[in-house]
Design an enzyme around this catalytic site. Structure first.
Site, mmCIF file in Angstrom:
data_model
loop_
_atom_site.group_PDB
_atom_site.id
_atom_site.type_symbol
_atom_site.label_atom_id
_atom_site.label_comp_id
_atom_site.label_asym_id
_atom_site.label_seq_id
_atom_site.Cartn_x
_atom_site.Cartn_y
_atom_site.Cartn_z
ATOM 1 N N ARG A 150 68.363 -11.777 105.405
ATOM 2 C CA ARG A 150 69.651 -11.835 104.906
ATOM 3 C C ARG A 150 70.652 -11.081 105.818
ATOM 4 O O ARG A 150 71.618 -10.379 105.554
ATOM 5 C CB ARG A 150 69.612 -11.144 103.531
ATOM 6 C CG ARG A 150 70.737 -11.553 102.851
ATOM 7 C CD ARG A 150 71.028 -10.449 101.704
ATOM 8 N NE ARG A 150 71.697 -10.971 100.303
ATOM 9 C CZ ARG A 150 72.554 -10.574 99.594
ATOM 10 N NH1 ARG A 150 72.489 -9.089 99.872
ATOM 11 N NH2 ARG A 150 73.419 -11.043 98.690
ATOM 12 N N ASP A 196 70.773 -0.592 95.937
ATOM 13 C CA ASP A 196 70.058 -1.886 96.422
ATOM 14 C C ASP A 196 69.250 -1.873 97.503
ATOM 15 O O ASP A 196 69.291 -0.914 98.284
ATOM 16 C CB ASP A 196 71.051 -2.935 96.395
ATOM 17 C CG ASP A 196 70.496 -4.496 95.952
ATOM 18 O OD1 ASP A 196 69.527 -4.777 95.903
ATOM 19 O OD2 ASP A 196 71.543 -4.996 95.769
ATOM 20 N N MET A 197 68.394 -2.792 97.620
ATOM 21 C CA MET A 197 67.388 -2.914 98.673
ATOM 22 C C MET A 197 67.053 -3.982 99.319
ATOM 23 O O MET A 197 66.210 -4.777 98.163
ATOM 24 C CB MET A 197 66.239 -1.805 98.391
ATOM 25 C CG MET A 197 65.138 -1.504 99.658
ATOM 26 S SD MET A 197 64.483 -2.645 100.650
ATOM 27 C CE MET A 197 63.547 -1.896 101.789
ATOM 28 N N ASP A 220 67.290 -10.846 89.522
ATOM 29 C CA ASP A 220 68.899 -11.522 89.937
ATOM 30 C C ASP A 220 68.675 -12.846 89.003
ATOM 31 O O ASP A 220 69.814 -13.549 88.821
ATOM 32 C CB ASP A 220 68.745 -11.997 91.418
ATOM 33 C CG ASP A 220 69.352 -11.024 92.252
ATOM 34 O OD1 ASP A 220 69.811 -9.866 91.421
ATOM 35 O OD2 ASP A 220 69.011 -10.686 93.366
HETATM 36 C C1 GLA Z 1 71.098 -8.063 95.383
HETATM 37 C C2 GLA Z 1 71.221 -7.571 93.909
HETATM 38 C C3 GLA Z 1 72.150 -8.184 93.352
HETATM 39 C C4 GLA Z 1 73.598 -8.227 93.949
HETATM 40 C C5 GLA Z 1 73.493 -8.504 95.378
HETATM 41 C C6 GLA Z 1 74.722 -8.210 96.265
HETATM 42 O O1 GLA Z 1 70.566 -9.399 95.299
HETATM 43 O O2 GLA Z 1 70.003 -7.927 93.274
HETATM 44 O O3 GLA Z 1 72.474 -8.011 91.774
HETATM 45 O O4 GLA Z 1 73.650 -6.917 94.009
HETATM 46 O O5 GLA Z 1 72.299 -8.021 95.948
HETATM 47 O O6 GLA Z 1 74.273 -8.672 97.539
#
Ligand code: GLA
Length: 705
Positions: free
Chosen positions: A419, A454-455, A523
């Site tokens: 990414r 987030d990670m 997600d």
């Molecule tokens: C991850 C999170 C999503 C969002 C994206 C943003 O995939 O799980 O909910 O925050 O990053 O880049």
């Protein structure tokens, strides 16, 4: 029965007792090959009977190939006559790989004990056992008391013996991104079955727990033994079923490959491995885990999680002040209580190729900083939240240009991006200080109430060039560094709440839940897919920590069209959020959403703090229902995704009610608890005729008994 949790039951045997179970262990053999073994793990026995399970003359069928004791130990080492999975592997000076332990002492407190063993080559090993509600927590402390450094291979937190039964079946979850926590249940194979993450995080692929039963447990009935690891980095759990019949489960941090350096005088502490034995099927096991999470893990378990709005699926990276304010107004109008701005607000972050690391508001998108937006959010009566990804950096960022050495890397090797990003090394004190500085600064400057942390990628080229011999400790120190930053933030800002996210549910475990309030479950926001994900999640983790949004239809990921009520009812099974593009919702949809948000708030304590019963069905595939009970209220959420796919039963039988009490519906109908549990409640949603995707929420109140 005694109320003390650790009882002495013999000269060198102890019992860790919970209200319903006992775990009895002690020294089987003293001297140069001291073995600390598990004598019993089962229903609680009267205190005076506990000593009866301690075998005074252990069965010994020695041959030149076999030692029957080698799976009974709390921490089987690599060394001596042992050929099972080692929980502890050490290489001493000169390449010696035999750990030889002698029992030294037992240090006992009310609910905790440490059994100390020593290897004459200088290693002190502490086996710790503690009781926390129905759970037995165990961990290991190692100290190098010798003159030379040692290298540690596998250092598990402990091994558990599953009592002998006619069969062994395991339940666990596995998955992938957008497909987390898919339930798997199968006979445990003879041999060694390993569940592991090598990603540096808990991972989407597997989750560090296992349940084992004799093959006869159901949702409501049967004895279940669970083992879980409270750790958010790479991990490994091995269930070994030997041809002789016995089963042991060992679990710990780290994975195959890295080895850890322990210099003279240094210590290493493992995360806790948790053992839980329950009666009452998988349902009772889950409820006991939820209870443990509430009383021993989550920092704010009894707080109601606010209904949140998150802008991610509405705007993706197209985040700017005006658009966010527009969404905030609409969200507030629906009854939303917390407004979270997702990715795209900072640095040069207009897509996923740049900006991570530059944690200041993007001047083009937020010319007045974030104050205008968050002031408006507060004027609208909502709290303010922000997405951050503090462990990451894009090569295209000021941070990386300034500190290229802060990322995991090996000099002279590729730095693979995923990414378009690299992983910052949280083992480094300077990285942690930097993170605390800007995170804390944002909270203070904008009065933030919430971070979505987030990670978004797994480790590669996980080198730590400055660390020399200690480089592999990165696999532990990164996770500990993240924990330390989270802990410091919470200490400095006691009102701050944190959501754990890792590309959805890639970092869910009892380690991260100690310092976060909820988890972004996946997600995948497709309501039907989500049902299976939520079912697997619910095996260990409680609804208050399961963040679930209602998003648009067709779903942006799957293109599936699902009615708004169904989408809501699925998300209402956890901590409800909304993540759709509200500027595109019709007036009728907004009106319906407003009333569903209000309906959720009215039953929120029941869902978030209640006892969960997975009543019936295969969620997302057939008609199904879940029930939450709390104080005098019962909430049933029922779903029927496909009208004619399979004939569902017309009635759902409720569970866990008081049989002689009367329960009343909103319409004033009354039933005895026993009737609801034995005969069931008729659900229009489950009628065979009707459209796809019907759902309903039934609320009952206990009125007498
Ligand atoms: C991850 C999170 C999503 C969002 C994206 C943003 O995939 O799980 O909910 O925050 O990053 O880049």
């Amino acid at each position: 029965m005694s109320s003390v949790n650790i009882l002495r039951v013999g000269d060198s045997a102890w019992a860790a007792v919970t209200q319903s179970s006992a775990f009895v262990f002690g020294l089987e053999a003293a001297g140069e090959d001291s073995r600390v073994v598990q004598w019993y793990w089962g229903p609680r026995l009267p205190d005076e009977a506990l000593a009866e399970v301690v075998r005074q003359a252990p069965r010994r069928i020695h041959s030149g190939f076999h030692d029957p004791r080698d799976v009974d130990e709390l921490l089987p080492v690599e060394g001596g006559a042992r050929w099972g999975v080692p929980s502890l592997q050490v290489t001493y000076e000169g390449g010696v790989r035999s750990v030889e332990l002698t029992f030294a002492e037992a240090v006992v407190a009310d609910s905790e004990i440490e059994l100390v063993l020593r290897d004459p080559l200088g290693l002190r090993v502490g086996l710790h056992v503690r009781v926390a509600s129905e759970v037995v927590e165990r961990w290991v402390s190692l100290t190098n008391e010798g003159e030379h450094a040692v290298r540690l291979g596998r250092v598990d937190s402990g091994s558990w013996v599953i009592p002998e039964r006619a069969g062994y079946r395991y339940t666990g979850v596995a998955g992938a991104w957008a497909q987390e926590t898919q339930l798997h249940r199968a006979e445990l194979a003879v041999g060694e079955t390993t569940f592991t993450s090598r990603t540096g995080t808990t991972s989407h692929r597997a989750n560090p727990w296992i349940m084992i039963d004799a093959g006869d447990a159901t949702e409501e009935l049967g004895e279940v033994w669970s083992v879980a690891l409270a750790w958010s980095g790479s991990w490994r759990l091995t269930a070994q079923r030997r041809p002789e019949g016995d089963v042991a489960v060992t679990a710990g941090f780290g994975h195959d490959g890295p080895t850890w350096h322990l210099a003279p005088g240094e210590s290493l502490l493992t995360p806790p491995v948790l053992g839980l034995r329950t009666c009452g099927g998988y349902g009772a096991a889950s409820r006991a885990w939820h209870d443990y999470a509430r009383h021993h893990v989550l920092p704010t378990p009894f707080e109601e999680r606010p209904v949140l709005y998150n802008s991610w699926e509405a705007t993706w990276f197209d985040v700017h002040e005006e658009g966010q304010i527009e969404l905030a107004r609409r969200a507030a109008d629906l009854g939303v209580e917390l407004f979270v701005v997702d990715d795209g607000w900072f640095g040069g972050r207009v897509d996923d190729r740049r900006g991570l690391g530059d944690w200041w508001p993007n001047p083009d998108r937020f010319p007045r900083g974030l104050s205008k937006l968050f002031d408006t959010v507060r004027e609208l009566g909502m709290r303010a939240g922000l997405w951050v990804e503090p462990e990451m950096v894009n090569p295209d960022s000021d941070l990386y240009r300034e500190h290229p050495d802060w990322v995991l890397h090996y000099p002279g090797r590729r730095r693979d991006t995923l990414r378009h990003q690299l992983v910052l090394n949280y083992g480094r004190a300077d990285v942690r200080e930097w993170a605390i500085g800007w995170l804390s600064g944002l909270v203070s400057e904008y009065g933030l109430d919430y971070f979505k942390w987030d990670m978004n990628r797994s480790f590669t080229q996980a080198g730590w060039p400055d660390a020399g011999e200690r480089a592999d400790l990165l696999w532990i120190e990164h996770t500990r560094g993240v924990y330390a930053v989270l802990d410091t933030l919470r200490e400095r800002h006691p009102g701050l709440r944190i959501e754990s996210c890792s590309g959805g549910g890639g970092r869910v475990d009892f380690g991260i839940l100690r310092r976060t309030d909820e988890v972004w479950t996946s997600d995948n926001t497709d309501a039907r897919d989500r049902q299976a994900i939520q079912e697997g999640y619910s095996y260990l983790y409680p609804a208050c920590a399961m963040s679930a949004w209602v998003t648009d239809s067709p779903n942006p990921h799957t293109r599936r069209e699902v009615p708004l009520a169904y989408r809501f009812h699925v998300a209402m099974a956890g901590a409800l959020g909304i993540g759709g593009d509200l500027t595109r919702w019709s007036a009728e949809e907004l009106e319906q959403a407003r009333s569903l948000v209000a309906a959720y708030k009215a039953v929120r304590p029941v869902i978030q703090h209640g006892r969960l019963h997975r009543l019936a069905g295969d969620p997302g595939i057939t008609a199904s229902a879940v029930q939450y009970s709390h104080e005098d209220r019962v909430v049933v959420l029922a779903y029927n995704p496909f009208a004619l796919a399979k004939r569902p039963p017309r009635r759902v039988r409720l569970a866990g009610l008081d049989p002689s009490a009367l329960y009343e519906s909103a319409e004033g109908e009354r039933w005895h608890g026993q009737t609801l549990m034995s005969h069931g409640l008729e659900l229009p949603t489950w009628f065979i005729t009707g459209p796809d995707y019907r759902s309903e929420m039934v609320v009952l109140r206990r009125v007498s008994g």
